[in-house]
Design a protein around this motif. Sequence first.
Motif, PDB file in Angstrom:
ATOM      1  N   ILE A 235       1.115  -1.301  -0.124  1.00  0.00           N
ATOM      2  CA  ILE A 235      -0.168  -0.072   0.065  1.00  0.00           C
ATOM      3  C   ILE A 235       0.837   1.305   0.088  1.00  0.00           C
ATOM      4  CG2 ILE A 235      -1.754   1.646   1.417  1.00  0.00           C
ATOM      5  CD1 ILE A 235      -3.035  -1.305   1.758  1.00  0.00           C
ATOM      6  N   VAL A 236       1.677   1.044   1.411  1.00  0.00           N
ATOM      7  CA  VAL A 236       2.498   2.331   0.861  1.00  0.00           C
ATOM      8  C   VAL A 236       3.486   2.298  -0.113  1.00  0.00           C
ATOM      9  CG1 VAL A 236       4.939   4.310   2.024  1.00  0.00           C
ATOM     10  CG2 VAL A 236       3.293   3.095   3.609  1.00  0.00           C
ATOM     11  N   SER A 245      -4.607   8.306  -1.224  1.00  0.00           N
ATOM     12  CA  SER A 245      -5.504   9.391   0.024  1.00  0.00           C
ATOM     13  C   SER A 245      -5.890   8.122   1.221  1.00  0.00           C
ATOM     14  CB  SER A 245      -6.274  10.276   0.295  1.00  0.00           C
ATOM     15  OG  SER A 245      -7.431   9.795  -0.737  1.00  0.00           O
ATOM     16  N   LEU A 246      -6.285   6.510   0.487  1.00  0.00           N
ATOM     17  CA  LEU A 246      -6.911   5.496   0.802  1.00  0.00           C
ATOM     18  C   LEU A 246      -7.017   4.470   0.582  1.00  0.00           C
ATOM     19  CD1 LEU A 246      -9.957   5.073   2.587  1.00  0.00           C
ATOM     20  CD2 LEU A 246     -10.997   5.176   0.857  1.00  0.00           C
ATOM     21  N   ALA A 247      -6.837   3.734   0.441  1.00  0.00           N
ATOM     22  CA  ALA A 247      -6.645   1.475   0.579  1.00  0.00           C
ATOM     23  C   ALA A 247      -7.822   1.567   1.553  1.00  0.00           C
ATOM     24  CB  ALA A 247      -5.315   1.020   0.643  1.00  0.00           C
ATOM     25  N   VAL A 248      -8.711   0.641   0.482  1.00  0.00           N
ATOM     26  CA  VAL A 248      -9.920   0.285   1.070  1.00  0.00           C
ATOM     27  C   VAL A 248      -9.246  -1.614   1.164  1.00  0.00           C
ATOM     28  CG1 VAL A 248     -12.411  -0.903   0.624  1.00  0.00           C
ATOM     29  CG2 VAL A 248     -11.175   1.708   0.176  1.00  0.00           C
ATOM     30  N   VAL A 249      -9.946  -2.056   1.433  1.00  0.00           N
ATOM     31  CA  VAL A 249      -9.041  -4.069   1.637  1.00  0.00           C
ATOM     32  C   VAL A 249     -10.441  -4.194   2.087  1.00  0.00           C
ATOM     33  CG1 VAL A 249      -7.497  -4.954   2.977  1.00  0.00           C
ATOM     34  CG2 VAL A 249      -7.043  -3.318   3.247  1.00  0.00           C
ATOM     35  N   GLY A 250     -10.853  -5.799   1.189  1.00  0.00           N
ATOM     36  CA  GLY A 250     -11.749  -6.270   0.887  1.00  0.00           C
ATOM     37  C   GLY A 250     -11.488  -7.576   0.743  1.00  0.00           C
ATOM     38  N   HIS A 271       6.354   3.198   7.843  1.00  0.00           N
ATOM     39  CA  HIS A 271       7.025   4.231   6.833  1.00  0.00           C
ATOM     40  C   HIS A 271       5.932   4.718   5.887  1.00  0.00           C
ATOM     41  CE1 HIS A 271       8.786  -0.210   7.240  1.00  0.00           C
ATOM     42  NE2 HIS A 271       7.410  -1.090   7.509  1.00  0.00           N
ATOM     43  N   ALA A 272       4.860   5.659   6.417  1.00  0.00           N
ATOM     44  CA  ALA A 272       4.465   6.579   5.774  1.00  0.00           C
ATOM     45  C   ALA A 272       4.443   7.755   6.083  1.00  0.00           C
ATOM     46  CB  ALA A 272       3.243   6.414   5.161  1.00  0.00           C
ATOM     47  N   LYS A 273       6.508   7.858   5.868  1.00  0.00           N
ATOM     48  CA  LYS A 273       6.427   9.387   6.394  1.00  0.00           C
ATOM     49  C   LYS A 273       6.684  10.632   6.021  1.00  0.00           C
ATOM     50  CE  LYS A 273       7.463   7.227  10.522  1.00  0.00           C
ATOM     51  NZ  LYS A 273       6.879   7.982  11.609  1.00  0.00           N
ATOM     52  N   LEU A 280      -2.565   9.203   4.652  1.00  0.00           N
ATOM     53  CA  LEU A 280      -2.813   8.054   3.761  1.00  0.00           C
ATOM     54  C   LEU A 280      -4.158   6.747   5.497  1.00  0.00           C
ATOM     55  CD1 LEU A 280      -2.769   5.791   1.620  1.00  0.00           C
ATOM     56  CD2 LEU A 280      -0.465   4.661   2.685  1.00  0.00           C
ATOM     57  N   ALA A 281      -5.053   6.543   4.871  1.00  0.00           N
ATOM     58  CA  ALA A 281      -5.843   6.134   5.258  1.00  0.00           C
ATOM     59  C   ALA A 281      -6.254   4.577   4.355  1.00  0.00           C
ATOM     60  CB  ALA A 281      -7.381   7.017   5.319  1.00  0.00           C
ATOM     61  N   VAL A 282      -6.806   3.690   6.065  1.00  0.00           N
ATOM     62  CA  VAL A 282      -6.846   2.803   5.307  1.00  0.00           C
ATOM     63  C   VAL A 282      -8.022   2.424   5.793  1.00  0.00           C
ATOM     64  CG1 VAL A 282      -6.403   0.235   5.655  1.00  0.00           C
ATOM     65  CG2 VAL A 282      -4.730   1.704   5.734  1.00  0.00           C
TER      66      VAL A 282
END
Length: 313
Positions: A235-236, A245-250, A271-273, A280-282
Amino acid sequence: MDRAALALAVDIGGTKMAASLVSADGTVLGARSVPTLPGDAETVFAPLAGLIRETLAEASGRPVVGIGIGTAGPLDLVEATVSPVNILGWRDFPLAPRIAELAPGIPVRMAGDGMCAAVGEHWRGAARSVDDVIVLVVSTGVGGGLIQHGRLISGRTGNAGHIGHTVVDLDGDPCPCGGRGCVEGIASGPSMVAWARRQGWAGESAVDLAAAARDGDKVATQAFERAGRAVAAGIVSAAAIADLSLAVVGGGVSRAADVLLPPLRQAIAEHAKLGFLRDLAVAPAELGNAAGLVGAAALAFDPERYPSTLRLA
């Protein structure tokens, strides 16, 4: 668009093939499925053809504006063929043309199953209000799809957004794709179970593994931590490349979100520095098993928003 209009959505995976009529508001109208059979190309296709004929008959005179196909890949949109890793009977199989033959005059569009899940979550699910998002399907494999500026990105061959084959461990385990160290080779359900069994865990399935992790089993917990870190790395990396700005996990493994998402979010925080990655949201997917069908329908209903997919008239 006519409010009575329907799309025929088809969702093809290595375990089952599903089809449904879908209304213009994204409602799935009675999905049905058949097992994905082993065997040669025609043995695999015949039950799907029957399923499509039966589903089209249920339209009962309502207009069907198009057929959307979400399929396991890889696929080739130029040649309109598919060669799914988990469907051995289909190699360079002309899936879209064969389905078009079943419904003359109805436009057919095709995309990868991960892309269709992404489109479904963007059209009617967890990413409705987000323009730049990646959607992951963590299950028997790890697929994905990428939305940028509110539009589907399909790439040169139709396989863009395939986050499952992002390499996150250069010296990692072999992946079913033939490479090594891919997200899928670490975080898919079968890969997690195989790793846990090598560490002495005695269970059989990803469902068992999640239950063991909830009960505090050390190896099961480590398996989900390891998977969460791998997914986070993918994702990163995707977010750094595409400014997401977003990762959706299904997907099936994501149903164990209570044990997968905490280590995943912790790894993202580690890691997302870079400044543009810090927000960044999940989020968990909202549409569940219907995401692929909803997304496949959107290919037919809204081709301007979800373009660059194969079209056969």
